[in-house]
Design an enzyme around this catalytic site. Structure first.
Site, PDB file in Angstrom:
ATOM      1  N   HIS A   1      -0.803   2.131 -13.028  1.00  0.00           N
ATOM      2  CA  HIS A   1      -0.179   0.977 -13.677  1.00  0.00           C
ATOM      3  C   HIS A   1       1.289   1.315 -13.929  1.00  0.00           C
ATOM      4  CE1 HIS A   1       0.083  -2.604 -16.186  1.00  0.00           C
ATOM      5  NE2 HIS A   1       0.690  -1.873 -17.101  1.00  0.00           N
TER       6      HIS A   1
ATOM      7  N   ASP B   1      -6.272  -2.375 -18.039  1.00  0.00           N
ATOM      8  CA  ASP B   1      -5.219  -1.363 -18.239  1.00  0.00           C
ATOM      9  C   ASP B   1      -5.406  -0.580 -19.545  1.00  0.00           C
ATOM     10  OD1 ASP B   1      -2.838  -3.775 -16.985  1.00  0.00           O
ATOM     11  OD2 ASP B   1      -4.066  -2.315 -15.902  1.00  0.00           O
TER      12      ASP B   1
ATOM     13  N   SER C   1       1.457   5.140 -15.246  1.00  0.00           N
ATOM     14  CA  SER C   1       0.273   5.800 -15.797  1.00  0.00           C
ATOM     15  C   SER C   1      -0.881   5.712 -14.807  1.00  0.00           C
ATOM     16  CB  SER C   1      -0.170   5.107 -17.102  1.00  0.00           C
ATOM     17  OG  SER C   1       0.916   4.982 -18.008  1.00  0.00           O
TER      18      SER C   1
ATOM     19  N   ARG D   1     -15.835 -15.267  -9.214  1.00  0.00           N
ATOM     20  CA  ARG D   1     -15.476 -13.852  -9.299  1.00  0.00           C
ATOM     21  C   ARG D   1     -16.684 -12.959  -9.009  1.00  0.00           C
ATOM     22  NH1 ARG D   1     -10.639 -12.000 -11.359  1.00  0.00           N
ATOM     23  NH2 ARG D   1     -10.090 -13.991 -12.307  1.00  0.00           N
TER      24      ARG D   1
ATOM     25  N   GLY E   1       0.770  -1.230   0.000  1.00  0.00           N
ATOM     26  CA  GLY E   1       0.000   0.000   0.000  1.00  0.00           C
ATOM     27  C   GLY E   1       0.803   1.283   0.000  1.00  0.00           C
TER      28      GLY E   1
ATOM     29  N   GLU F   1       5.491   7.128  -9.122  1.00  0.00           N
ATOM     30  CA  GLU F   1       4.086   6.782  -8.824  1.00  0.00           C
ATOM     31  C   GLU F   1       3.585   7.582  -7.630  1.00  0.00           C
ATOM     32  OE1 GLU F   1       3.217   2.596  -8.455  1.00  0.00           O
ATOM     33  OE2 GLU F   1       4.811   2.103  -9.874  1.00  0.00           O
TER      34      GLU F   1
ATOM     35  N   ARG G   1      -6.379  -7.901  -8.310  1.00  0.00           N
ATOM     36  CA  ARG G   1      -7.435  -8.781  -8.839  1.00  0.00           C
ATOM     37  C   ARG G   1      -7.982  -8.185 -10.124  1.00  0.00           C
ATOM     38  NH1 ARG G   1      -7.053 -13.488  -7.183  1.00  0.00           N
ATOM     39  NH2 ARG G   1      -9.233 -13.978  -7.579  1.00  0.00           N
TER      40      ARG G   1
ATOM     41  N   LEU H   1     -10.882  -7.293 -12.465  1.00  0.00           N
ATOM     42  CA  LEU H   1     -12.284  -6.990 -12.164  1.00  0.00           C
ATOM     43  C   LEU H   1     -13.144  -7.225 -13.405  1.00  0.00           C
ATOM     44  CD1 LEU H   1     -11.512  -3.718 -10.205  1.00  0.00           C
ATOM     45  CD2 LEU H   1     -12.420  -5.845  -9.216  1.00  0.00           C
TER      46      LEU H   1
HETATM   47  C1  GRF Z   1       3.118  -0.570  -7.771  1.00  0.00           C
HETATM   48  O1  GRF Z   1       4.201  -0.715  -8.639  1.00  0.00           O
HETATM   49  C2  GRF Z   1       1.875  -0.252  -8.573  1.00  0.00           C
HETATM   50  O2  GRF Z   1       2.176   0.396  -9.791  1.00  0.00           O
HETATM   51  C3  GRF Z   1       1.294  -1.592  -8.842  1.00  0.00           C
HETATM   52  O3  GRF Z   1       1.496  -2.298  -7.620  1.00  0.00           O
HETATM   53  C4  GRF Z   1       2.797  -1.928  -7.109  1.00  0.00           C
HETATM   54  C5  GRF Z   1       2.802  -1.908  -5.602  1.00  0.00           C
HETATM   55  O4  GRF Z   1       1.985  -0.861  -5.189  1.00  0.00           O
HETATM   56  N1  GRF Z   1      -0.081  -1.493  -9.216  1.00  0.00           N
HETATM   57  P1  GRF Z   1       1.807  -0.484  -3.606  1.00  0.00           P
HETATM   58  O5  GRF Z   1       3.179  -0.309  -3.011  1.00  0.00           O
HETATM   59  O6  GRF Z   1       1.078  -1.635  -2.957  1.00  0.00           O
HETATM   60  O7  GRF Z   1       1.039   0.801  -3.651  1.00  0.00           O
END
Ligand code: GRF
Length: 192
Positions: free
Chosen positions: A110, A146, A137, A66, A13, A175, A92, A94
């Site tokens: 992403h 994506d 992105s 799902r 997170g 990010e 996951r 979706l």
């Molecule tokens: C990150 O590289 C993000 O781009 C991808 O998951 C990775 C870990 O994200 N979707 P986080 O540290 O759990 O926010």
């Protein structure tokens, strides 16, 4: 009245933490829920330490059903009454049904310069392709993985001696700057 933001995570997170930390002061949004599909997600305690309600809808008991998992996810999400949903390291896939319920209000980050490298292992693929740039992105989530409208991007150079891990670390720094900036712009656009 602030916009209500729910953040979905599956792991540490780190993006969620940055989003929560920046939703303060005159930011038009506030975090109301951090929700994970994994009970062991490290981000859950980080959210609680930041004073944000954190909960789990474990996908495992649904063992592949799902639609049933997503119905439970939706029920928990709706209790938080989110205006915006941020997928942040949520791993996951979706279904279209879930996405359409929140479409136009659900963002994802992403780790590639979309439309290049949709899916997994983005950094290894960029290195293998001999690319000189990589990045991340933030896009609106649509039923195709994506693939939604891109709201913001950030790029970094790929070094000759990069490994997927070293590149991922460099991209992650971007990010953590990109997602908060895009979320604030997106939320401001909803309040105009
Ligand atoms: C990150 O590289 C993000 O781009 C991808 O998951 C990775 C870990 O994200 N979707 P986080 O540290 O759990 O926010």
């Amino acid at each position: 009245m602030s916009l209500r933001v729910a953040i979905l995570i599956s792991g540490g997170g780190s993006n969620m933490v940055r989003l929560v930390e920046t939703m303060t002061g005159d930011h038009p949004a506030r975090p109301v829920l951090v929700l994970s599909n994994r009970p062991d997600a490290g981000g859950l305690q980080k959210a609680r330490d930041l004073g944000v309600e954190a909960d789990v809808v474990d996908h495992k008991p649904f063992s592949g059903d799902r639609a049933a998992f997503e119905a439970a996810l939706t029920e928990r999400l709706e209790r938080a009454k989110p205006d915006i949903i941020c997928l942040a390291g949520f791993m996951r896939v979706l279904t279209a049904g879930f996405v359409e319920r929140w479409q136009g209000r659900m963002l994802n980050i992403h780790p590639s310069l979309l439309p290049k490298y949709k899916g997994l292992d983005t950094h290894a693929r960029a290195i293998a392709a001999g690319d000189t740039q990589a990045g991340c992105s933030v896009h609106l989530v649509t039923p195709e993985l994506d693939d939604g409208p891109i709201l913001g991007q950030a790029s970094v150079p790929i070094h000759d001696d990069d490994t997927p891990q070293s590149l991922a670390e460099r991209v992650l720094v971007q990010e953590h700057q990109l997602y908060p900036r895009v979320l604030r712009e997106f939320a401001a656009g909803l309040t105009d």
